[in-house]
Design an enzyme around this catalytic site. Structure first.
Site, PDB file in Angstrom:
ATOM      1  N   ASP A 219      13.573  57.518   8.956  1.00 59.57           N
ATOM      2  CA  ASP A 219      14.126  56.424   7.778  1.00 59.57           C
ATOM      3  C   ASP A 219      14.890  55.558   8.658  1.00 59.57           C
ATOM      4  OD1 ASP A 219      15.484  55.357   5.473  1.00 59.57           O
ATOM      5  OD2 ASP A 219      14.861  57.352   4.526  1.00 59.57           O
ATOM      6  N   HIS A 242      12.357  53.171   9.827  1.00 60.71           N
ATOM      7  CA  HIS A 242      12.178  52.017   9.057  1.00 60.71           C
ATOM      8  C   HIS A 242      13.121  50.747   9.389  1.00 60.71           C
ATOM      9  CE1 HIS A 242      11.255  54.750   5.441  1.00 60.71           C
ATOM     10  NE2 HIS A 242      10.273  54.883   6.288  1.00 60.71           N
TER      11      HIS A 242
END
Ligand SMILES: *[C@@H]1O[C@H](CO)[C@@H](O)[C@H](O)[C@H]1NC(C)=O
Ligand SMILES: *[C@@H]1O[C@H](CO)[C@@H](O)[C@H](O)[C@H]1NC(C)=O
Ligand SMILES: *[C@@H]1O[C@H](CO)[C@@H](O)[C@H](O)[C@H]1NC(C)=O
Ligand SMILES: *[C@@H]1O[C@H](CO)[C@@H](O)[C@H](O)[C@H]1NC(C)=O
Ligand SMILES: *[C@@H]1O[C@H](CO)[C@@H](O)[C@H](O)[C@H]1NC(C)=O
Ligand SMILES: CC(=O)N[C@H]1CO[C@H](CO)[C@@H](O)[C@@H]1O
Length: 402
Positions: A219, A242
């Site tokens: 993430d 991310h």
């Protein structure tokens, strides 16, 4: 002048040697408190910690080079003198999050400290593989809450360096309500497909430095929550994951401003985003996000190298009837280069209620490595000022054929 300088250096080094000697820490080796190789050291560590906290001279708790189990631990201040936790070995969590003695707690919680150091070259192994399968939070709002790896709350003047956290069950590191904290030579690793394993999440904190570090995760590399000021992220390599994210913000009416974020000299490898700001639409929050500096960044096969998204609404879990109330201003994007694997390389999607202000872009050099057409940028409710080169031309007016 030269001699005076040399004498000065000599005096200074003698003096600092004395200070270092005077501050040689008292050592608390967890083995003296009952830690055994391969066994759960939670109690031994808690006992050693308690004694160290009472020390009026600097103390160091040592976890030697070996493999230990750590079921769960809460290490709390106040401490009376600088305190260091030197983890040389590997600490393994129980694989199943249901085995945590306090299921509502985190794996390792470190609270209420001043002048704390975490060091030692060791590894915090969250053993998240079992827990990741239980994570369905992307579709289930009542999903089971998984523990974070390391949770730092209310810590000041502290340094976390030369440690690794791997395979956390949820966010790797959470750093909340803390001031003047430096993460250095900090390694985070979890696979691309692990859900919600943010690298470092910051919130309600001031003066946080993340430098010379490597963050590979499923993430966000670093996520920055509300009421956070003066964050310096420098020489960090992110990917997979991310990217570096401010937000999401706007979820709660009580949120406070984010001010002064500096991301410099960082590299993003195969990440979904490079630098991102995300705010929810239709929310009551009225904070502002200001003084963002993204400079000297290298993008290597990144999907969205630069993205401001004021209509952030993953999985459609929001209302879109009104624009975001959050004001974004003073954004510097400078010297950002490399490759992107999506044709829309730059998105500046600002709120129509609160357009972005004072956005300066310069020396952008991004190449699209795919074949779905020319590289483009998308700009809404923003009028940047340009300095230096623009490749692709940012927010170029749509060419009308005459
Ligand atoms: C940390 O600093 C904050 C702000 O100065 C202060 O309110 C807090 O009491 C300090 N905490 C510790 C543990 O020293
Ligand atoms: C910040 O913390 C570091 C590490 O403990 C310390 O050396 C430094 O003096 C602190 N800075 C301020 C401004 O207090
Ligand atoms: C940047 O960080 C990496 C990873 O920790 C380190 O090896 C390298 O020496 C750092 N570069 C500089 C210029 O400090
Ligand atoms: C920035 O990165 C480059 C290349 O990795 C390195 O040579 C330089 O020392 C870095 N500068 C800082 C301030 O980290
Ligand atoms: C670039 O990223 C795309 C999408 O994530 C991936 O399919 C591709 O293999 C990557 N290319 C390289 C050279 O890593
Ligand atoms: C803070 C925290 O507890 N995070 C995880 C860190 O890694 C171990 C393994 O996942 C987990 O048990 C922790 O929950």
């Amino acid at each position: 002048m030269a001699i005076k300088h040399i004498v000065g250096v000599f005096l200074f080094s003698t003096l600092s040697a004395c200070i270092v000697n005077a501050q040689t820490p008292v050592i608390y080796d967890v083995r003296k408190y009952g830690a055994n190789s391969g066994a759960d050291i939670s109690q031994a560590l808690s006992k050693a910690w308690k004694e160290a906290c009472e020390s009026t001279i600097p103390s160091k708790i040592v976890i030697p080079k070996d493999i230990f189990i750590l079921s769960q631990v809460k290490l709390e201040g106040p401490n009376k003198a600088p305190i260091e936790l030197e983890v040389q070995g590997t600490l393994k969590a129980f694989p199943d999050p249901n085995q945590l003695p306090d299921k509502k707690g985190q794996w390792i919680t470190i609270n209420y400290l001043n002048y704390f150091t975490l060091s030692g070259g060791g590894v915090f192994d969250g053993q998240g593989q079992t827990a990741w399968k239980m994570n369905d939070c992307h579709k289930n709002k009542n999903c089971p809450k998984l523990p974070y790896n390391l949770s730092f709350n209310f810590i000041n003047n502290s340094i976390i360096h030369d440690v690794t956290t791997k395979d956390s069950k949820n966010f790797h590191v959470n750093c909340i309500s803390s001031h003047n904290v430096t993460f250095r030579h900090f390694t985070i690793s979890a696979p691309d497909e692990s859900p919600n394993t943010n690298g470092i999440h910051l919130g309600r904190s001031t003066g946080i430095n993340i430098i010379d570090s490597i963050i590979r995760t499923g993430d966000d590399c670093v996520s920055i929550g509300d009421d956070t000021k003066e964050v310096h992220i420098q020489n960090v390599t992110c990917g997979p994951g991310h990217g570096i994210s401010i937000g999401s913000l706007g979820g709660y009416a009580t949120e406070k401003d984010v001010v002064g974020i500096y991301v410099k000299n960082c590299t993003f490898i195969g990440t979904q985003n490079g630098v991102r700001v995300k705010t929810w639409p239709s929310t009551p929050a009225q904070l502002s996000i200001t003084n963002l500096n993204f400079e000297d960044l290298i993008m290597d096969n990144v999907s969205n190298p630069i993205i401001i998204d004021q209509e952030y609404c993953p999985h459609n879990l929001c209302k879109r009837d009104r624009p975001s109330f959050i004001k974004i201003s003073t954004v510097n994007l400078k010297n950002i280069r490399g490759t992107t694997n999506s044709e829309e390389a730059v998105t500046l999607l600002c709120s129509n209620l609160k357009p972005c202000e004072n956005v300066v872009v310069g020396d952008i050099d991004l190449k699209y490595n795919g074949n779905r057409g020319p590289i483009t940028t998308k700009c809404v409710n923003v009028k940047p000022t340009y300095v230096g080169k623009q490749n692709p031309p940012l927010c170029a007016p749509i060419a009308h054929s005459v």
